[in-house]
Design an enzyme around this catalytic site. Sequence first.
Site, short mmCIF file in Angstrom:
data_model
loop_
_atom_site.label_atom_id
_atom_site.label_comp_id
_atom_site.label_asym_id
_atom_site.label_seq_id
_atom_site.Cartn_x
_atom_site.Cartn_y
_atom_site.Cartn_z
N LEU A 59 19.57 1.34 14.73
CA LEU A 59 21.02 1.83 15.15
C LEU A 59 21.98 2.23 13.76
O LEU A 59 22.48 3.36 13.87
CB LEU A 59 21.47 1.04 16.02
CG LEU A 59 22.97 1.36 16.66
CD1 LEU A 59 22.89 2.65 17.22
CD2 LEU A 59 23.66 0.21 17.33
N ASN A 64 0.58 -1.31 0.07
CA ASN A 64 -0.03 0.00 -0.03
C ASN A 64 0.73 1.35 0.00
O ASN A 64 0.22 2.51 0.04
CB ASN A 64 -1.01 0.02 1.17
CG ASN A 64 -0.33 -0.01 2.43
OD1 ASN A 64 0.92 0.30 2.51
ND2 ASN A 64 -1.03 0.12 3.68
N ASP A 114 15.15 -2.00 27.95
CA ASP A 114 16.35 -2.29 27.14
C ASP A 114 16.86 -3.64 27.80
O ASP A 114 17.79 -3.21 28.79
CB ASP A 114 17.39 -1.15 26.71
CG ASP A 114 17.00 -0.49 25.77
OD1 ASP A 114 15.98 -1.01 24.79
OD2 ASP A 114 17.42 0.62 25.27
N PHE A 144 22.65 4.68 24.72
CA PHE A 144 21.77 4.40 26.03
C PHE A 144 22.42 3.57 27.03
O PHE A 144 21.70 2.23 26.77
CB PHE A 144 20.46 4.35 25.51
CG PHE A 144 19.85 5.50 24.67
CD1 PHE A 144 19.40 6.69 25.36
CD2 PHE A 144 19.69 5.48 23.20
CE1 PHE A 144 18.87 7.70 24.27
CE2 PHE A 144 19.19 6.26 22.37
CZ PHE A 144 18.55 7.50 23.01
N PHE A 204 15.72 -10.35 14.64
CA PHE A 204 15.84 -8.99 15.15
C PHE A 204 16.08 -8.05 13.87
O PHE A 204 15.20 -7.75 13.33
CB PHE A 204 16.87 -9.04 16.25
CG PHE A 204 16.45 -9.70 17.70
CD1 PHE A 204 15.54 -9.08 18.46
CD2 PHE A 204 17.02 -10.90 17.92
CE1 PHE A 204 15.45 -9.71 19.62
CE2 PHE A 204 16.58 -11.49 18.96
CZ PHE A 204 15.73 -11.21 20.01
N GLN A 247 2.62 2.71 2.35
CA GLN A 247 2.45 3.28 3.38
C GLN A 247 3.77 3.66 3.99
O GLN A 247 4.06 4.82 4.35
CB GLN A 247 1.66 2.67 4.55
CG GLN A 247 1.70 3.35 5.85
CD GLN A 247 0.80 2.56 7.02
OE1 GLN A 247 -0.02 1.72 6.63
NE2 GLN A 247 1.58 2.29 8.33
N LYS A 280 2.42 -9.63 16.41
CA LYS A 280 3.03 -10.65 15.68
C LYS A 280 2.77 -11.89 16.17
O LYS A 280 2.53 -13.05 15.42
CB LYS A 280 4.50 -10.25 15.53
CG LYS A 280 4.78 -9.05 14.76
CD LYS A 280 4.84 -9.24 13.00
CE LYS A 280 5.64 -8.15 12.35
NZ LYS A 280 5.87 -8.53 10.98
N ALA A 311 3.40 -4.90 7.25
CA ALA A 311 2.99 -4.75 8.71
C ALA A 311 3.65 -3.43 9.29
O ALA A 311 4.55 -3.05 8.73
CB ALA A 311 3.43 -5.97 9.53
N TYR A 353 3.59 -4.38 19.31
CA TYR A 353 4.10 -4.66 18.07
C TYR A 353 4.27 -6.54 18.34
O TYR A 353 3.90 -7.06 17.39
CB TYR A 353 5.38 -3.90 17.90
CG TYR A 353 6.36 -4.57 16.79
CD1 TYR A 353 5.78 -4.90 15.35
CD2 TYR A 353 7.58 -5.17 17.02
CE1 TYR A 353 6.46 -5.57 14.53
CE2 TYR A 353 8.08 -5.72 15.97
CZ TYR A 353 7.75 -6.03 14.68
OH TYR A 353 8.46 -6.62 13.77
#
Length: 330
Positions: free
Chosen positions: A189, A32, A284, A207, A168, A34, A144, A74, A140
């Site tokens: 990243l 689509n 994290d 972080f 991942f 998006q 899934k 998705a 999310y």
Amino acid sequence: MAIMITGGAGYIGSHTVQYFLDKKEEIIVVDNLQSGHRAAVDIEHFYQVDLRDKQELDEVFKKHDIEAVIHFAANSLVGESMENPYIYYDNNVYGMMCLLDVMKQNSVGKIVFSSTAATYGEPKNIPIQEEDETKPTNTYGETKLAMEKMMKWFEQGYGMKYVSLRYFNAAGAHESVDIGEDHDPETHLIPLVLQVPLGKRDKIYMFGDDYPTEDGTCIRDYIHVMDLASAHYKALEYLRMENKSDIFNLGNGNGYSVREVIEVARRITEHPIPAEIKERREGDPAVLIASSSKAHNVLGWEPKYSSLEKIIKDAWNWHRYNPDGYNVSK
């Protein structure tokens, strides 16, 4: 017979389209647009269709003799999924329901699904195994997992066969530099690090540097996007030969720290890439690595581009030749 690739104009989807074309498969792309890019797929049979439009989707199935579906389409931003879960249930879960229903109506009984290791949530074991508990910590991952369970019940009810691939972080780009990663907003990243030598940001943030890892920064799985493309092809071959459903993790086997990613990017780009330590982000985990031994043993999948140097080099080549992504490259 043809293979339909949903979300084929997206990052992983477009690389998978190219890989399948190189394997002489007949490909149909449904997207689509998006978040995908029409310029990412040089293909005759492209349909700008939303999966939730079952009538339009059915018309595409009716036009072609479709053997199987490779399903990428998705939403995939963890933060956004927490802020606006409705979008993720509507697009991901309802979109899957519409797709499976139209497949059933057209007697298409094979699907390879682009899933995620986010289905596991906070891992209790490293590396993560397929039989480990699935307890997502974000919307999310929850959607899934719901999509995986939907395929399981469609198999029981209608005999549809599926392979779900949990992985991942896709990274890198096609060696031709014709296709690569172009997200807005960018959250991954490696492309964020590469925005510094491109002059798009002054520095990169790390972080947390006090994690229980060798250099104090988080360790993550980074898999070359073309290795992911080859895994989807292996999964299709498995369905063709074995006609059995299964779930596989895809990982590089080692994992790389945030500091390693930045150091390798400095060497490859020959740029200092200033980095600043900030506070840890809530949720994290220190280490996220998925075991791919089952994929090796059952699918015969072997990553060709597992070195961090190769992954970042290919990503850098794409970004420096296409600094504004598909806006100027095509």
